[in-house]
Design a protein around this motif. Sequence first.
Motif, PDB file in Angstrom:
ATOM      1  N   PHE A  90       0.830  -1.206   0.000  1.00 12.49           N
ATOM      2  CA  PHE A  90       0.000   0.000   0.000  1.00 12.49           C
ATOM      3  C   PHE A  90       0.864   1.256   0.000  1.00 12.49           C
ATOM      4  O   PHE A  90       0.527   2.259  -0.614  1.00 12.49           O
ATOM      5  N   GLU A  91       1.997   1.202   0.684  1.00 14.23           N
ATOM      6  CA  GLU A  91       2.878   2.362   0.745  1.00 14.23           C
ATOM      7  C   GLU A  91       3.586   2.590  -0.594  1.00 14.23           C
ATOM      8  O   GLU A  91       3.719   3.717  -1.054  1.00 14.23           O
ATOM      9  N   LEU A  92       4.049   1.504  -1.226  1.00  8.41           N
ATOM     10  CA  LEU A  92       4.780   1.623  -2.478  1.00  8.41           C
ATOM     11  C   LEU A  92       3.883   1.918  -3.675  1.00  8.41           C
ATOM     12  O   LEU A  92       4.306   2.568  -4.634  1.00  8.41           O
ATOM     13  N   PHE A  93       2.658   1.407  -3.636  1.00  5.97           N
ATOM     14  CA  PHE A  93       1.731   1.560  -4.763  1.00  5.97           C
ATOM     15  C   PHE A  93       0.381   2.061  -4.261  1.00  5.97           C
ATOM     16  O   PHE A  93      -0.627   1.344  -4.335  1.00  5.97           O
ATOM     17  N   PRO A  94       0.304   3.282  -3.752  1.00  3.92           N
ATOM     18  CA  PRO A  94      -0.925   3.758  -3.117  1.00  3.92           C
ATOM     19  C   PRO A  94      -2.137   3.841  -4.051  1.00  3.92           C
ATOM     20  O   PRO A  94      -3.265   3.693  -3.608  1.00  3.92           O
ATOM     21  N   SER A  95      -1.913   4.066  -5.345  1.00  2.00           N
ATOM     22  CA  SER A  95      -3.064   4.173  -6.236  1.00  2.00           C
ATOM     23  C   SER A  95      -3.025   3.133  -7.352  1.00  2.00           C
ATOM     24  O   SER A  95      -3.801   3.209  -8.300  1.00  2.00           O
ATOM     25  N   GLY A  96      -2.130   2.180  -7.226  1.00  2.00           N
ATOM     26  CA  GLY A  96      -1.984   1.182  -8.274  1.00  2.00           C
ATOM     27  C   GLY A  96      -2.634  -0.142  -7.925  1.00  2.00           C
ATOM     28  O   GLY A  96      -3.277  -0.296  -6.893  1.00  2.00           O
TER      29      GLY A  96
ATOM     30  N   VAL B  11      -5.928  -7.068   3.514  1.00  2.00           N
ATOM     31  CA  VAL B  11      -6.289  -6.032   2.542  1.00  2.00           C
ATOM     32  C   VAL B  11      -7.504  -5.259   3.038  1.00  2.00           C
ATOM     33  O   VAL B  11      -7.539  -4.036   2.957  1.00  2.00           O
ATOM     34  N   ALA B  12      -8.480  -5.951   3.583  1.00  2.00           N
ATOM     35  CA  ALA B  12      -9.664  -5.277   4.118  1.00  2.00           C
ATOM     36  C   ALA B  12      -9.275  -4.346   5.258  1.00  2.00           C
ATOM     37  O   ALA B  12      -9.873  -3.292   5.447  1.00  2.00           O
ATOM     38  N   GLY B  13      -8.254  -4.711   5.996  1.00  2.00           N
ATOM     39  CA  GLY B  13      -7.765  -3.864   7.075  1.00  2.00           C
ATOM     40  C   GLY B  13      -6.905  -2.717   6.576  1.00  2.00           C
ATOM     41  O   GLY B  13      -6.426  -1.911   7.356  1.00  2.00           O
ATOM     42  N   GLY B  14      -6.726  -2.625   5.265  1.00  2.25           N
ATOM     43  CA  GLY B  14      -5.911  -1.583   4.675  1.00  2.25           C
ATOM     44  C   GLY B  14      -6.446  -0.185   4.887  1.00  2.25           C
ATOM     45  O   GLY B  14      -5.735   0.789   4.693  1.00  2.25           O
ATOM     46  N   ARG B  15      -7.681  -0.082   5.307  1.00  2.00           N
ATOM     47  CA  ARG B  15      -8.248   1.240   5.575  1.00  2.00           C
ATOM     48  C   ARG B  15      -7.403   1.978   6.609  1.00  2.00           C
ATOM     49  O   ARG B  15      -7.315   3.186   6.584  1.00  2.00           O
ATOM     50  N   ALA B  16      -6.776   1.246   7.486  1.00  2.00           N
ATOM     51  CA  ALA B  16      -5.929   1.857   8.508  1.00  2.00           C
ATOM     52  C   ALA B  16      -4.671   2.471   7.891  1.00  2.00           C
ATOM     53  O   ALA B  16      -4.013   3.282   8.508  1.00  2.00           O
ATOM     54  N   HIS B  17      -4.362   2.070   6.649  1.00  2.00           N
ATOM     55  CA  HIS B  17      -3.162   2.578   5.974  1.00  2.00           C
ATOM     56  C   HIS B  17      -3.511   3.642   4.943  1.00  2.00           C
ATOM     57  O   HIS B  17      -2.722   3.933   4.059  1.00  2.00           O
ATOM     58  N   GLY B  18      -4.730   4.192   5.013  1.00  2.00           N
ATOM     59  CA  GLY B  18      -5.116   5.257   4.113  1.00  2.00           C
ATOM     60  C   GLY B  18      -5.595   4.804   2.761  1.00  2.00           C
ATOM     61  O   GLY B  18      -5.650   5.577   1.828  1.00  2.00           O
ATOM     62  N   THR B  19      -5.931   3.531   2.614  1.00  2.00           N
ATOM     63  CA  THR B  19      -6.467   3.048   1.353  1.00  2.00           C
ATOM     64  C   THR B  19      -7.939   2.742   1.549  1.00  2.00           C
ATOM     65  O   THR B  19      -8.462   2.793   2.657  1.00  2.00           O
ATOM     66  N   ASP B  20      -8.592   2.397   0.455  1.00  2.00           N
ATOM     67  CA  ASP B  20     -10.011   2.074   0.584  1.00  2.00           C
ATOM     68  C   ASP B  20     -10.228   0.619   0.983  1.00  2.00           C
ATOM     69  O   ASP B  20     -11.342   0.201   1.226  1.00  2.00           O
ATOM     70  N   GLY B  21      -9.168  -0.165   1.036  1.00  2.00           N
ATOM     71  CA  GLY B  21      -9.270  -1.532   1.514  1.00  2.00           C
ATOM     72  C   GLY B  21      -9.913  -2.501   0.544  1.00  2.00           C
ATOM     73  O   GLY B  21     -10.252  -3.612   0.906  1.00  2.00           O
ATOM     74  N   ARG B  22     -10.087  -2.070  -0.708  1.00  2.00           N
ATOM     75  CA  ARG B  22     -10.712  -2.957  -1.703  1.00  2.00           C
ATOM     76  C   ARG B  22      -9.673  -3.879  -2.305  1.00  2.00           C
ATOM     77  O   ARG B  22      -8.508  -3.526  -2.461  1.00  2.00           O
ATOM     78  N   GLY B  23     -10.111  -5.049  -2.674  1.00  2.00           N
ATOM     79  CA  GLY B  23      -9.223  -5.990  -3.329  1.00  2.00           C
ATOM     80  C   GLY B  23     -10.000  -7.086  -4.001  1.00  2.00           C
ATOM     81  O   GLY B  23     -11.146  -7.349  -3.659  1.00  2.00           O
ATOM     82  N   VAL B  24      -9.389  -7.693  -5.009  1.00  2.00           N
ATOM     83  CA  VAL B  24      -9.979  -8.840  -5.682  1.00  2.00           C
ATOM     84  C   VAL B  24      -8.981  -9.963  -5.551  1.00  2.00           C
ATOM     85  O   VAL B  24      -7.841  -9.843  -5.983  1.00  2.00           O
TER      86      VAL B  24
END
Length: 54
Positions: free
Chosen positions: A14-20, A39-52
Amino acid sequence: MGTGKTISAVATAFELFPSGRILVMVPPLDLLVQTAQAVAGGRAHGTDGRGVLV
C-alpha cells in the motif's frame, strides 16, 4: 499465531503503490483468506481496503 509477514507485506504494498494495482499470489487457500483480511484492514493505511482475490 504468525509473525506478521502478511500484514507487513500488505502495508508495504500500500505504501509503495498507493493508487496502483497489486497482484498477490498465494499457494494455499488459508493464506488467501489471511491476505484478504489484511487487505480489508488496509483502511488503517489510508487506502479504501478494496481488493480482488482469486
